[in-house]
Scaffold this active site. Sequence first.
Site, PDB file in Angstrom:
ATOM      1  CE1 TYR A   1      35.646  43.507  46.865  1.00 18.30           C
ATOM      2  CE2 TYR A   1      36.034  45.289  48.412  1.00 18.30           C
ATOM      3  CZ  TYR A   1      35.756  44.859  47.134  1.00 18.30           C
ATOM      4  OH  TYR A   1      35.612  45.768  46.116  1.00 18.30           O
TER       5      TYR A   1
ATOM      6  CG  ASP B   1      30.474  45.823  40.911  1.00 21.21           C
ATOM      7  OD1 ASP B   1      31.461  45.690  40.172  1.00 21.21           O
ATOM      8  OD2 ASP B   1      30.283  45.148  41.933  1.00 21.21           O
TER       9      ASP B   1
ATOM     10  CB  THR C   1      42.322  47.552  39.413  1.00 24.34           C
ATOM     11  OG1 THR C   1      41.179  47.247  38.616  1.00 24.34           O
ATOM     12  CG2 THR C   1      43.394  46.512  39.174  1.00 24.34           C
ATOM     13  CG  ASP C   2      36.755  48.685  41.978  1.00 18.74           C
ATOM     14  OD1 ASP C   2      37.462  48.063  42.809  1.00 18.74           O
ATOM     15  OD2 ASP C   2      35.511  48.531  41.888  1.00 18.74           O
TER      16      ASP C   2
ATOM     17  N   GLY D   1      25.278  36.779  44.328  1.00 27.02           N
ATOM     18  CA  GLY D   1      26.480  36.216  44.942  1.00 27.02           C
ATOM     19  C   GLY D   1      27.352  35.451  43.981  1.00 27.02           C
TER      20      GLY D   1
ATOM     21  CD  GLU E   1      37.661  41.026  38.766  1.00 28.30           C
ATOM     22  OE1 GLU E   1      36.769  41.834  39.100  1.00 28.30           O
ATOM     23  OE2 GLU E   1      37.669  40.435  37.681  1.00 28.30           O
TER      24      GLU E   1
ATOM     25  CG  LEU F   1      27.657  37.233  36.826  1.00 26.67           C
ATOM     26  CD1 LEU F   1      26.674  36.457  35.968  1.00 26.67           C
ATOM     27  CD2 LEU F   1      28.926  37.521  36.023  1.00 26.67           C
ATOM     28  CB  SER F   2      27.612  43.414  39.876  1.00 27.93           C
ATOM     29  OG  SER F   2      27.546  44.449  40.829  1.00 27.93           O
ATOM     30  CB  SER F   3      22.650  40.401  41.871  1.00 26.55           C
ATOM     31  OG  SER F   3      23.091  40.168  43.185  1.00 26.55           O
TER      32      SER F   3
END
Length: 389
Positions: free
Chosen positions: A222, A173, A38-39, A125, A36, A128-130
């Site tokens: 973030y 994502d 890490t990208d 939100g 998490e 789960l990356s909508s």
Amino acid sequence: MAIVPGEIVELFQRHFRSSGDPVVYRAPGRVNLIGEHTDYNLGYVFPIAIEMACYAAIAPASHGKVRLYSRDLDERYEIQAKEIAGAKPTHSWSDYVIGVAQELTKAGIEIGPADICVASDVPTGSGLSSSAALEIASAVALLGPRSLPKLEIARLGQRAESQFVGVPCGIMDQYASVFGRENAAIQIDCRSLQHEYVPLPDDASIVAVNSMVKHELGSSAYRERVAECQEAVRAIQNFQPGVQSLRDVPLSLFQQIEEHIPDVPRRRARHVISDSQRVLDLAAAARARDLPGMGRLFVASHRSMQDDYEISCDEIDFLVDTAIQIPGVYGARMTGGGFGGCTVNLVAPEARETFERYLCTAYRERYGKGAAFYDCKPAAGAQRVAVDP
Ligand code: ADP
Ligand code: MG
């Protein structure tokens, strides 16, 4: 709300009366199993694409505009097709689609007038990356029969989100939404942008549990985390000038020099470096069908997000701590950007029912609200879908 492609065609026809039959595309959300934050540090991530997805129905039009309709927000948006290349963000949901359209024009893909109706069953939100599902569904819909390399589609989705929408996200994502595969997790190397599919043991269920805490607070935090990781890189450069990102720092090197890094960037770096290593460890454990080992890695990752990266919240910690007490639960951790959203749980199939009953009751007693449970089977990436006549 589950989506049947036939329904979105009907919805499309109701909203855009003048248009012909649309073509329907689907792009999935994702659950990240480990790795998490890490990208954007160019490390490893380990997501699965899921069956919950964004659907986009599209048909060319003759009115000169690109018209959008979201079923889920019941909102419309329109812009002249020829203004897309120079469009500015309007700070609404349409930015995800127009940002992608603008990136496509930069890649030499002409965007003509069209009507597009989107409907998604990825909760928004919730980690789960909508957003990536919407971007990638829009990208494949706007491309239609024209093709671009898959990696390019993922990258332009990410550029749309980071540059047009303005969320400084990594590539995970969009990559997962493009490259998802049934029955496999995707081990992505965010530096080389290559991936490997890793089969998952079939004797465990992956269950996402939605805390119903929206991660709205998350976007400023973030940015802070991105900046703190850069600060850690600068501190490490005093010892290893060649280091460009946390990916360049092996855990053993980090352990030798960590005492010289100020507290906050030290803990941020420790999370990123160790969680990236846990991706490789989880892939090995999955290949060895070592479910208890996988579960331990889930929990170690959660503690790292909780204590070092500080991106969890009370509700999520409660869901994790309660879940791992339930017999048959191998492990649990928060998934996604943090500050709410979902946990991901590795559960023995025979314990699946008790898990939900027990956790749901405990959560309601503590927080006075329900949690939602989603069974997450690894699913295919973005594709055109057939519509029954
Ligand atoms: P997540 O990606 O974790 O679900 P984000 O904040 O990154 O959360 O993205 C959520 C945003 O994406 C929503 O606020 C909305 O602007 C947009 N979005 C996602 N799905 C849809 C949809 N079906 N219709 C309209 N906008 C959507
Ligand atoms: Mg998102």
